[in-house]
Motif scaffolding. Structure first.
Motif, mmCIF file in Angstrom:
data_model
loop_
_atom_site.group_PDB
_atom_site.id
_atom_site.type_symbol
_atom_site.label_atom_id
_atom_site.label_comp_id
_atom_site.label_asym_id
_atom_site.label_seq_id
_atom_site.Cartn_x
_atom_site.Cartn_y
_atom_site.Cartn_z
ATOM 1 N N ARG A 3 0.427 -1.286 -0.242
ATOM 2 C CA ARG A 3 0.086 0.594 0.272
ATOM 3 C C ARG A 3 0.762 1.230 0.388
ATOM 4 O O ARG A 3 2.300 1.304 0.524
ATOM 5 N N ARG A 5 1.992 5.190 0.848
ATOM 6 C CA ARG A 5 1.579 6.353 2.555
ATOM 7 C C ARG A 5 1.020 7.395 1.638
ATOM 8 O O ARG A 5 1.627 8.230 0.888
ATOM 9 N N GLN A 6 0.235 7.739 2.461
ATOM 10 C CA GLN A 6 -0.863 9.153 2.106
ATOM 11 C C GLN A 6 0.625 10.199 1.982
ATOM 12 O O GLN A 6 1.954 10.331 3.010
ATOM 13 N N GLU A 8 2.754 10.040 -0.758
ATOM 14 C CA GLU A 8 4.033 9.712 -1.832
ATOM 15 C C GLU A 8 3.690 9.969 -3.257
ATOM 16 O O GLU A 8 2.321 10.630 -3.403
#
Length: 227
Positions: A3, A5-6, A8
Motif C-alpha cells: 500500500r 502512504r499518504q 507519496e
C-alpha cells in the motif's frame, strides 16, 4: 503489492500492448480497501502522446483524430507535459472498470467544477503506482449530480472498430456504465454527501510529484531489437 502512504508519489500508467501510452505522476491522498485516492494540481509531470499535446496547444482536432489510429497500429510517440489549470482527485477502486474524478478551480476558492467518470481497465498495482488502460469513454457530471452527459462515444466506437477496445472490454464497460450511474443516483462512494470531496484542498506543503526515471520501462518487456 504494498500500500502507498499518504503524500507519496504514485504513477498512473496507461499501457497498450505492453507499451506506455501515457503516464501521470500523482500524490497519494489515501490508500485503503475501498479505493486508491490520488491528487493532482497544476505542475504535476506527465508523459502524453504528442498528438494529444499538439491538440491541447493548437486546438487542432485533426491532431487529436490521429491518436486512435496511431494507437491501433502501434506508431505513437510520447512527449513531456505538465498538468495545467485544474486540481483534481481520482478515486480508483480495485477491480472496477472505471475511476471517478473530481475537478476543482484552484484560483476560485478550490471550487468543485464537475465530476468525471473515466472508463478504464482495472488497475494493476506496480512498485511505482498502478497500470491501467483508458477505454476512451467518459461521463461528465454536474457538481450537484443533477445531470450527466456521455462524452467521446464516437471515439469509443472508433476504438472498437480498430480493435483498441476489445469485445471483452466492451462487455465490461457496458456493466460499468450501470455501476457508475447507480453510484451517482444513490450518492455513494466519492459522490456521498459525507465523503468530504466537495471541500477537498490540495496540501500546500506537498511538492508537485515527478515521474521516476524508469517510468517508461519498469516491469515492461524490452523493445525488440534493443541491446
Amino acid at each position: 503489492m504494498r500500500r502507498f502512504r499518504q503524500g507519496e508519489t504514485a504513477v498512473r500508467r496507461d499501457l497498450f500492448r505492453d507499451r506506455v501510452w501515457s503516464a501521470h505522476a500523482l500524490r497519494v491522498v489515501a490508500d485503503g480497501p475501498e479505493a486508491l485516492v490520488l491528487g493532482c494540481w497544476p505542475g504535476t509531470q506527465m508523459f502524453a502522446p504528442t498528438t494529444w499535446i499538439d491538440w491541447l496547444q493548437t486546438g487542432d482536432e485533426t491532431a487529436r483524430s490521429r491518436a486512435i489510429p496511431q494507437l491501433a497500429c502501434g506508431h505513437w510517440q510520447l512527449g513531456s507535459w505538465s498538468w495545467r489549470s485544474t486540481a483534481h482527485l481520482q478515486w480508483v477502486p480495485p477491480e472496477a472498470w472505471f475511476s471517478v474524478h473530481a475537478f476543482y478551480e484552484p484560483t476560485d476558492g478550490h471550487r468543485l467544477t464537475h465530476w468525471y467518470v473515466n472508463f478504464q481497465q482495472p488497475m494493476r498495482r506496480t512498485a511505482i503506482g498502478f497500470d491501467t488502460f483508458d477505454l476512451l469513454l467518459d461521463l461528465v457530471i454536474e457538481p450537484d449530480l443533477s445531470r450527466w452527459t456521455w462524452k467521446d462515444e464516437d471515439e469509443y466506437a472508433h476504438g472498437r472498430r480498430l480493435g483498441v477496445v476489445s469485445e471483452a472490454d466492451h462487455r465490461a464497460v457496458q456493466m460499468a456504465r450501470e455501476e457508475a450511474t447507480a453510484m451517482i443516483v444513490e450518492g455513494t462512494g466519492p459522490f456521498a454527501s459525507d465523503a468530504g470531496w466537495r471541500n477537498w484542498r490540495s496540501e500546500p506543503h506537498w511538492p508537485s510529484p515527478s515521474l521516476p526515471t524508469d517510468t517508461l520501462t519498469l516491469g515492461l518487456p524490452r523493445p525488440s531489437g534493443s541491446g
